[in-house]
Scaffold this motif. Structure first.
Motif, short mmCIF file in Angstrom:
data_model
loop_
_atom_site.label_atom_id
_atom_site.label_comp_id
_atom_site.label_asym_id
_atom_site.label_seq_id
_atom_site.Cartn_x
_atom_site.Cartn_y
_atom_site.Cartn_z
N CYS A 112 0.87 -1.20 0.08
CA CYS A 112 -0.05 -0.04 -0.02
C CYS A 112 0.84 1.44 0.11
N HIS A 113 0.80 2.02 -0.90
CA HIS A 113 1.58 3.34 -1.20
C HIS A 113 0.99 4.30 -0.39
N GLY A 114 1.62 5.48 -0.12
CA GLY A 114 1.64 6.71 0.55
C GLY A 114 1.20 7.85 -0.43
N TRP A 115 1.40 9.08 0.07
CA TRP A 115 0.95 10.26 -0.51
C TRP A 115 2.38 11.06 -0.82
N PRO A 116 2.53 11.71 -1.85
CA PRO A 116 1.88 11.69 -3.14
C PRO A 116 2.45 10.65 -3.85
N GLU A 117 2.15 9.35 -3.78
CA GLU A 117 2.75 8.22 -4.48
C GLU A 117 1.77 7.61 -5.40
N TRP A 131 0.96 7.13 4.18
CA TRP A 131 -0.10 7.14 4.52
C TRP A 131 -0.65 5.66 4.03
N GLY A 132 0.15 4.85 3.29
CA GLY A 132 -0.16 3.68 3.36
C GLY A 132 -0.31 2.86 4.42
N ALA A 133 0.72 3.09 5.40
CA ALA A 133 1.04 2.55 6.75
C ALA A 133 -0.10 3.12 7.67
N SER A 139 7.96 4.16 7.92
CA SER A 139 8.06 5.70 8.36
C SER A 139 6.99 5.98 9.10
N VAL A 140 5.75 5.68 8.81
CA VAL A 140 4.72 6.29 9.85
C VAL A 140 4.25 5.11 10.80
N PRO A 141 4.59 5.46 12.24
CA PRO A 141 4.37 4.30 13.16
C PRO A 141 2.68 4.28 13.39
N TYR A 142 2.37 3.60 14.49
CA TYR A 142 1.07 3.62 14.71
C TYR A 142 0.83 4.88 15.56
N TYR A 192 -6.02 13.28 4.01
CA TYR A 192 -5.92 14.09 5.19
C TYR A 192 -7.00 14.67 5.64
N ARG A 193 -8.05 15.23 4.82
CA ARG A 193 -9.21 15.99 5.34
C ARG A 193 -10.15 14.84 6.01
#
Length: 312
Positions: free
Chosen positions: A35-40, A107-109, A130-133, A235-236
């Motif tokens: 699962c990708h993130g932003w802006p990916e 963001w995928g995380a 990158s993005v933890p819990y 994000y919104r």
């Protein structure tokens, strides 16, 4: 696309269509979802896909809603965690899988964390880059960020000034993505205003390019076609997600691998084991774009962890 990235198919799930890239179909029965993130874009996993397929996995890589040739609903609330995790559950259903390990970056995380909380029976392992819990806390996330980081922090800006950043990014798509996808970026003093809007308007990028011109062109072409609003709508929904998760058991019980970049500006979670007790942590010498900046090391970390987990 370069590096023999798979040709996509379009899959109808959860009221939308997702553009999905697959590899290792001969390994049916042993899925893994990236699962990708932003802006990916799904293409951000180009280095991991062939290695995972060679290791015996049926690799499933969606462009999530709002991205690439996947559906881009108009309503902002169609991008909340219930919809995003629902897409992934429906994707498992489409392929006939009860559960799978999920890998998410950025963001995928966040989506994979939310999926695991909302549909724990569908996730048998978590790999987060990158993005933890994110602890839920007492105050909705955007309200908290606004109080601590101010109105120009991009999470807050996206919510409080809808459409402004979207337009700037669309006017400067190539420049924004060229300037964003960098590595070995030297530290710089904070500037007034929204840092990402400033980045989109900057004439000269800092650091070194993360990818070659043909790879960057894949991302630029995708966002020139779609714009950025679909992804920014994720994000919104942060405060909406905070409310949706109010009554959910906050503990991630699945085996988990957390991969950090030592130079990633995203903060580490000091209390991660309190919420993710079965977690292993790996740190790589890189910035935010972990799987693209350190592709071999990322792939090895994931494959080693998966193998150890299978042998346990």
């Amino acid at each position: 696309m370069t590096l023999d990235f798979p040709e996509p198919t379009r899959v109808s799930v959860n009221g939308v269509e997702l553009e999905v890239f697959e590899a290792g179909r001969q390994n049916a029965g042993n899925p893994i979802v990236l699962c990708h993130g932003w802006p990916e874009h799904a293409f951000s996993w180009r280095h991991q896909v062939p290695a995972l397929a060679a290791a015996g996995y049926h690799v499933i890589v969606p462009n999530q809603r709002g991205y690439g040739n996947s559906s881009r609903p108009v309503d902002v609330t169609d991008y909340d965690i219930a919809h995003l995790s629902g897409d992934l559950v429906a994707l498992l259903d489409h392929y006939g899988y009860e559960n799978a390990p999920f890998v998410g970056h950025d963001w995928g995380a966040f989506v994979v964390w939310g999926l695991t909380l909302l549909h724990p029976q569908r996730v048998n392992g978590v790999v987060a880059l990158s993005v933890p819990y994110q602890e839920r806390g007492e105050v909705p996330w955007i309200e908290f960020m606004e109080a601590v980081l101010g109105v120009d922090f991009y999470f807050v800006h996206f919510n409080r000034q809808p459409g402004v950043a979207d337009a700037v990014f669309e006017e400067n798509t190539f420049r924004f993505l060229r300037n964003l996808y960098r590595k070995n970026v030297p530290p710089a003093a904070p500037q007034p205003g929204n840092a990402l809007i400033n980045l989109a308007r900057a004439e000269s990028p800092l650091g070194e390019p993360l990818m070659n011109d043909s790879e960057l062109a894949v991302f630029v072409s995708a966002f020139e076609s779609t714009g950025f609003t679909g992804g920014i709508n994720w994000y919104r929904n942060l405060d909406r997600n905070w409310r949706l998760l109010a009554d959910v058991d906050p503990i991630i019980r699945q085996p988990t691998l957390m991969i950090y970049g030592d130079r990633d500006p995203v903060a580490r979670a000091e209390r991660l084991p309190a919420f993710v007790p079965n977690v292993d942590v790996v740190s790589l010498d890189c910035g935010h774009w972990i799987q693209q900046e350190k592709p071999q090391e990322t792939t090895e970390a994931i494959l080693t962890w998966l193998a150890q987990r299978a042998a346990a």
